[in-house]
Design a protein around this motif. Structure first.
Motif, PDB file in Angstrom:
ATOM      1  N   GLN A   1      -2.189 -49.407 -27.199  1.00 59.48           N
ATOM      2  CA  GLN A   1      -2.419 -47.858 -26.801  1.00 59.48           C
ATOM      3  C   GLN A   1      -0.902 -47.434 -26.596  1.00 59.48           C
ATOM      4  OE1 GLN A   1      -4.399 -48.926 -23.236  1.00 59.48           O
ATOM      5  NE2 GLN A   1      -6.409 -48.418 -23.923  1.00 59.48           N
TER       6      GLN A   1
ATOM      7  N   ARG B   1      -7.520 -56.096 -24.850  1.00 55.60           N
ATOM      8  CA  ARG B   1      -6.730 -54.974 -24.494  1.00 55.60           C
ATOM      9  C   ARG B   1      -5.826 -55.127 -23.120  1.00 55.60           C
ATOM     10  NH1 ARG B   1     -10.789 -50.329 -26.395  1.00 55.60           N
ATOM     11  NH2 ARG B   1     -10.495 -50.179 -28.395  1.00 55.60           N
TER      12      ARG B   1
ATOM     13  N   ALA C   1       0.320 -46.182 -29.840  1.00 52.19           N
ATOM     14  CA  ALA C   1      -0.487 -44.968 -30.524  1.00 52.19           C
ATOM     15  C   ALA C   1      -0.252 -43.772 -29.657  1.00 52.19           C
ATOM     16  CB  ALA C   1      -1.989 -45.259 -29.975  1.00 52.19           C
ATOM     17  N   VAL C   2       0.250 -43.562 -28.436  1.00 51.58           N
ATOM     18  CA  VAL C   2       0.699 -42.473 -27.695  1.00 51.58           C
ATOM     19  C   VAL C   2       2.002 -42.037 -28.337  1.00 51.58           C
ATOM     20  CG1 VAL C   2       1.582 -41.591 -25.485  1.00 51.58           C
ATOM     21  CG2 VAL C   2      -0.573 -43.133 -25.625  1.00 51.58           C
TER      22      VAL C   2
ATOM     23  N   ARG D   1      -0.170 -49.801 -19.435  1.00 54.31           N
ATOM     24  CA  ARG D   1      -1.159 -50.069 -20.527  1.00 54.31           C
ATOM     25  C   ARG D   1      -0.739 -51.127 -21.543  1.00 54.31           C
ATOM     26  NH1 ARG D   1      -1.545 -44.228 -22.601  1.00 54.31           N
ATOM     27  NH2 ARG D   1      -0.798 -43.625 -20.172  1.00 54.31           N
ATOM     28  N   ASP D   2      -1.846 -51.421 -22.315  1.00 54.67           N
ATOM     29  CA  ASP D   2      -1.546 -52.388 -23.481  1.00 54.67           C
ATOM     30  C   ASP D   2      -0.489 -51.838 -24.654  1.00 54.67           C
ATOM     31  OD1 ASP D   2      -3.026 -51.927 -26.309  1.00 54.67           O
ATOM     32  OD2 ASP D   2      -4.509 -51.359 -24.666  1.00 54.67           O
TER      33      ASP D   2
END
Length: 290
Positions: free
Chosen positions: A153, A244, A156-157, A149-150
């Motif tokens: 992201q 993204r 953020a996780v 994923r980018d």
């Protein structure tokens, strides 16, 4: 306070670190304090050495009251590199712990001192492997997530996970206070530190993503060759959804098709990046075509 250079890397002793050393000295525990920060310096130097081998510039290593930080230019801008650099610290602490365990057998007269140093290195490795930013475990986890994923992201996780760990530490502090009427200052300080650090990571991630994308143009100019990924976007897709898809490890070419999936044109990652200030993140990617 600047304390000279180690292998060309500036070593800085934080003022709070110097105050803590003075307090330990006054309490007659200066030796143990020096063991702790010697272990931290060993841990951070491992980060710096691996970063240097991978071609990154290590600006400085700063010793703080509860740890240390190696400041490495562009760390986090390439998932594979960040993984190896982050893993070097805990691995070095575990290697040191193994050497100390063997040393206890070889020099039993020093068993107490070596045992203390062993526990320090094990604790340092374990704490830094927590999956929370800016700890090594958080950087390793983000690097692994960035493969699918980018970068934004993935960050953020890990930030959300770090906040959960902070809440868990605060819950442990509250439980300890209610049951034993004592406050675990180590857990309390760690919880506040991890929450504040996660908030700081979240605030700079957008800037870091833009810097990654901008830096690729210079890298491609210098190297002349770069791994490339093609993907297709419908002309009506928002530019932010296209951006993204851009990862840190490859250069990207976007094929633009209409609603009937007929090719309308192609955009390089650089063209998308340079057109963003004019069109904005919410514009249709088809509007970026010349």
């Amino acid at each position: 306070m600047r304390a000279g250079k180690v292998a060309g890397v500036q070593l800085i002793l934080n003022n709070w670190f110097l105050l803590l050393m003075a307090l330990f000295a006054a309490a007659g525990m200066l030796g143990k304090a020096l063991v702790v920060f010697g272990s931290v310096l060993w841990h951070e130097t491992a980060h710096a050495l691996v970063a240097h081998q991978l071609g990154y510039r290590v600006r400085e290593i700063e010793l703080l009251p509860f740890g240390g930080v190696a400041r490495i230019d562009r760390l986090g801008e390439a998932a594979a590199s960040e993984l190896w650099i982050a893993a070097a610290g805990p691995l070095s602490s575990l290697i040191m712990a193994g050497l100390l365990a063997m040393g206890r057998t070889a020099w039993p007269a020093w068993s107490e001192e070596l045992t203390f140093c062993l526990h320090v290195n094990l604790t340092l490795a374990a704490f830094n492997l927590l999956p929370a930013l800016p700890l090594d475990g958080g950087r390793i986890f983000r690097a692994l997530l960035s493969r699918g994923r980018d970068y934004g992201q993935a960050t953020a996780v890990v930030v959300r996970l770090g906040n959960l760990i902070s809440l868990g530490l605060l819950a442990a502090v509250a439980f300890d206070y209610l049951v034993h009427q004592s406050i675990n200052l180590t857990f309390l300080i760690a919880a506040v530190f991890l929450y504040a650090a996660a908030k700081a990571e979240a605030s700079v991630v957008s800037f870091r993503i833009m810097r990654v994308l901008a830096g690729k143009k210079a890298e491609l100019t210098a190297r002349r060759v770069m791994p490339t990924v093609h993907f297709t976007a419908v002309a009506g897709a928002a530019a932010r959804d296209v951006v993204r898809q851009f990862g840190p490890e490859q250069y990207h070419i976007v094929l633009i098709v209409d609603d009937n999936f007929r090719l309308r044109g192609a955009l390089t990652e650089t063209e998308v990046w340079e057109a963003l200030p004019e069109h904005g993140l919410y514009a249709k990617i088809g509007d970026f075509l010349p």
